[in-house]
Design a protein around this motif. Structure first.
Motif, PDB file in Angstrom:
ATOM      1  N   ALA A 133      -6.616  -5.563  -7.721  1.00 55.89           N
ATOM      2  CA  ALA A 133      -6.642  -6.450  -8.890  1.00 55.89           C
ATOM      3  C   ALA A 133      -6.534  -5.697 -10.212  1.00 55.89           C
ATOM      4  N   PRO A 134      -7.130  -4.509 -10.361  1.00 51.39           N
ATOM      5  CA  PRO A 134      -6.995  -3.801 -11.643  1.00 51.39           C
ATOM      6  C   PRO A 134      -5.539  -3.500 -12.029  1.00 51.39           C
ATOM      7  N   ILE A 135      -4.686  -3.272 -11.056  1.00 50.31           N
ATOM      8  CA  ILE A 135      -3.260  -3.041 -11.357  1.00 50.31           C
ATOM      9  C   ILE A 135      -2.667  -4.302 -11.980  1.00 50.31           C
ATOM     10  N   PHE A 136      -2.934  -5.448 -11.370  1.00 46.19           N
ATOM     11  CA  PHE A 136      -2.357  -6.703 -11.855  1.00 46.19           C
ATOM     12  C   PHE A 136      -2.980  -7.125 -13.181  1.00 46.19           C
ATOM     13  N   LYS A 137      -4.260  -6.840 -13.346  1.00 47.22           N
ATOM     14  CA  LYS A 137      -4.904  -7.127 -14.631  1.00 47.22           C
ATOM     15  C   LYS A 137      -4.267  -6.286 -15.729  1.00 47.22           C
ATOM     16  N   ASN A 138      -3.998  -5.035 -15.439  1.00 48.05           N
ATOM     17  CA  ASN A 138      -3.335  -4.153 -16.397  1.00 48.05           C
ATOM     18  C   ASN A 138      -1.938  -4.681 -16.728  1.00 48.05           C
ATOM     19  N   TRP A 139      -1.199  -5.086 -15.709  1.00 48.17           N
ATOM     20  CA  TRP A 139       0.139  -5.645 -15.944  1.00 48.17           C
ATOM     21  C   TRP A 139       0.050  -6.897 -16.808  1.00 48.17           C
ATOM     22  N   ALA A 140      -0.951  -7.745 -16.553  1.00 48.00           N
ATOM     23  CA  ALA A 140      -1.117  -8.968 -17.354  1.00 48.00           C
ATOM     24  C   ALA A 140      -1.465  -8.609 -18.797  1.00 48.00           C
ATOM     25  N   SER A 141      -2.320  -7.623 -18.979  1.00 51.30           N
ATOM     26  CA  SER A 141      -2.700  -7.193 -20.336  1.00 51.30           C
ATOM     27  C   SER A 141      -1.511  -6.627 -21.097  1.00 51.30           C
ATOM     28  N   GLU A 142      -0.599  -5.983 -20.373  1.00 47.58           N
ATOM     29  CA  GLU A 142       0.584  -5.384 -20.999  1.00 47.58           C
ATOM     30  C   GLU A 142       1.761  -6.356 -21.104  1.00 47.58           C
ATOM     31  N   GLY A 143       1.591  -7.579 -20.594  1.00 48.72           N
ATOM     32  CA  GLY A 143       2.665  -8.567 -20.662  1.00 48.72           C
ATOM     33  C   GLY A 143       3.725  -8.403 -19.582  1.00 48.72           C
ATOM     34  N   ILE A 144       3.476  -7.543 -18.623  1.00 48.31           N
ATOM     35  CA  ILE A 144       4.424  -7.332 -17.518  1.00 48.31           C
ATOM     36  C   ILE A 144       4.371  -8.507 -16.556  1.00 48.31           C
ATOM     37  N   LEU A 145       3.178  -9.006 -16.331  1.00 43.74           N
ATOM     38  CA  LEU A 145       2.928 -10.166 -15.483  1.00 43.74           C
ATOM     39  C   LEU A 145       2.268 -11.207 -16.377  1.00 43.74           C
ATOM     40  N   PRO A 146       2.750 -12.442 -16.383  1.00 45.21           N
ATOM     41  CA  PRO A 146       2.091 -13.441 -17.234  1.00 45.21           C
ATOM     42  C   PRO A 146       0.612 -13.581 -16.875  1.00 45.21           C
ATOM     43  N   TYR A 147      -0.243 -13.618 -17.886  1.00 51.41           N
ATOM     44  CA  TYR A 147      -1.672 -13.741 -17.623  1.00 51.41           C
ATOM     45  C   TYR A 147      -1.965 -15.029 -16.872  1.00 51.41           C
ATOM     46  N   ARG A 148      -1.203 -16.076 -17.139  1.00 49.02           N
ATOM     47  CA  ARG A 148      -1.426 -17.346 -16.444  1.00 49.02           C
ATOM     48  C   ARG A 148      -1.086 -17.228 -14.957  1.00 49.02           C
TER      49      ARG A 148
ATOM     50  N   ILE B 281       0.838  -1.197   0.000  1.00 48.68           N
ATOM     51  CA  ILE B 281       0.000   0.000   0.000  1.00 48.68           C
ATOM     52  C   ILE B 281       0.874   1.247   0.000  1.00 48.68           C
ATOM     53  N   SER B 282       1.886   1.254   0.845  1.00 49.44           N
ATOM     54  CA  SER B 282       2.758   2.417   0.972  1.00 49.44           C
ATOM     55  C   SER B 282       3.535   2.678  -0.313  1.00 49.44           C
ATOM     56  N   ILE B 283       4.047   1.620  -0.926  1.00 46.98           N
ATOM     57  CA  ILE B 283       4.780   1.777  -2.189  1.00 46.98           C
ATOM     58  C   ILE B 283       3.849   2.302  -3.277  1.00 46.98           C
ATOM     59  N   LEU B 284       2.675   1.721  -3.381  1.00 45.41           N
ATOM     60  CA  LEU B 284       1.734   2.171  -4.406  1.00 45.41           C
ATOM     61  C   LEU B 284       1.343   3.629  -4.184  1.00 45.41           C
ATOM     62  N   GLN B 285       1.130   4.010  -2.932  1.00 45.60           N
ATOM     63  CA  GLN B 285       0.726   5.372  -2.629  1.00 45.60           C
ATOM     64  C   GLN B 285       1.876   6.364  -2.855  1.00 45.60           C
ATOM     65  N   CYS B 286       3.049   6.010  -2.406  1.00 50.40           N
ATOM     66  CA  CYS B 286       4.180   6.942  -2.471  1.00 50.40           C
ATOM     67  C   CYS B 286       4.876   6.951  -3.828  1.00 50.40           C
ATOM     68  N   CYS B 287       4.982   5.797  -4.443  1.00 53.37           N
ATOM     69  CA  CYS B 287       5.836   5.669  -5.629  1.00 53.37           C
ATOM     70  C   CYS B 287       5.066   5.332  -6.902  1.00 53.37           C
ATOM     71  N   GLY B 288       3.918   4.694  -6.754  1.00 53.68           N
ATOM     72  CA  GLY B 288       3.121   4.301  -7.901  1.00 53.68           C
ATOM     73  C   GLY B 288       3.505   2.929  -8.420  1.00 53.68           C
ATOM     74  N   PRO B 289       2.592   2.301  -9.152  1.00 53.81           N
ATOM     75  CA  PRO B 289       2.854   0.947  -9.660  1.00 53.81           C
ATOM     76  C   PRO B 289       4.005   0.896 -10.665  1.00 53.81           C
ATOM     77  N   GLU B 290       4.237   1.985 -11.385  1.00 53.74           N
ATOM     78  CA  GLU B 290       5.321   1.989 -12.374  1.00 53.74           C
ATOM     79  C   GLU B 290       6.689   1.818 -11.723  1.00 53.74           C
ATOM     80  N   LYS B 291       6.837   2.265 -10.483  1.00 52.65           N
ATOM     81  CA  LYS B 291       8.113   2.101  -9.775  1.00 52.65           C
ATOM     82  C   LYS B 291       8.363   0.626  -9.458  1.00 52.65           C
ATOM     83  N   ILE B 292       7.308  -0.109  -9.189  1.00 48.67           N
ATOM     84  CA  ILE B 292       7.451  -1.545  -8.936  1.00 48.67           C
ATOM     85  C   ILE B 292       7.896  -2.241 -10.215  1.00 48.67           C
TER      86      ILE B 292
END
Length: 192
Positions: free
Chosen positions: A111-126, A73-84
């Protein structure tokens, strides 16, 4: 749920004082050094997997999961998902694992963050489908990919209910996932 307001040091030298995030009452959020995201998430991975493998020095699974959720939560709030994402594959997977091991309200929120990452190929959809099935299970719904198992009344592991075994097989195949039979055999679970 409570609403937490806190200040985060930003990479540009300023602070983010308008930040707010809904936080589960069990979680506390805090300022995070965005230059240390990789380090923090690799440490979180070690504790997450360590406690699940019986290493007691990390404390209870609930304590580890709560601490990791607060970190995410702190990382997402302070740095954003792109930093991860920019921190690499392992920190990205760790962020997913933290959410995967969280309560349903946490999963639904992020979940929307991870769904977005899966759609972009950052996280495997599987990989993302593990969260889909887990959220459905927590909501009493049938799973779509057959990734979740539970302990039955006799203490044996069994596949949590699925909508249709043949559809599950087809969905798994469409994502180049391991066959359902091999997956369950590896987990020592008998196919119903």
């Amino acid at each position: 749920m409570i609403l937490a307001f806190f200040s985060c040091d930003r990479e540009d030298g300023g602070t983010d004082t308008d930040s707010d995030v809904e936080v589960d009452a069990r979680c506390v959020s805090y300022s995070v050094d965005c230059d240390q995201v990789r380090y923090h998430l690799i440490q979180a991975f070690e504790t997450d997997q360590g406690v699940r493998n019986g290493i007691e020095i990390y404390g209870t699974m609930e304590d580890v999961d709560r601490a990791n959720q607060e970190l995410l939560i702190s990382i997402l709030q302070c740095c954003g998902p792109e930093k991860i994402v920019s921190a690499g594959d392992r920190p990205t997977l760790t962020a997913f694992l933290i959410a995967q091991h969280a309560p349903i309200d946490f999963q639904l929120r992020y979940a929307p963050i991870f769904k977005n990452w899966a759609s972009e190929g950052i996280l495997p959809y599987r990989t993302f489908v593990l969260m889909i099935d887990r959220m459905r299970m927590h909501q009493g719904e049938q799973q779509l990919y057959g990734t979740q198992v539970i302990s039955n009344d006799e203490g044996k592991m069994e596949l949590y209910k699925v909508d249709d075994l043949e559809k599950v097989r087809l969905r798994r195949d469409s994502l180049n996932m391991e066959t359902l039979e091999n997956y369950l055999k590896r987990l020592d679970v008998i196919l119903p």
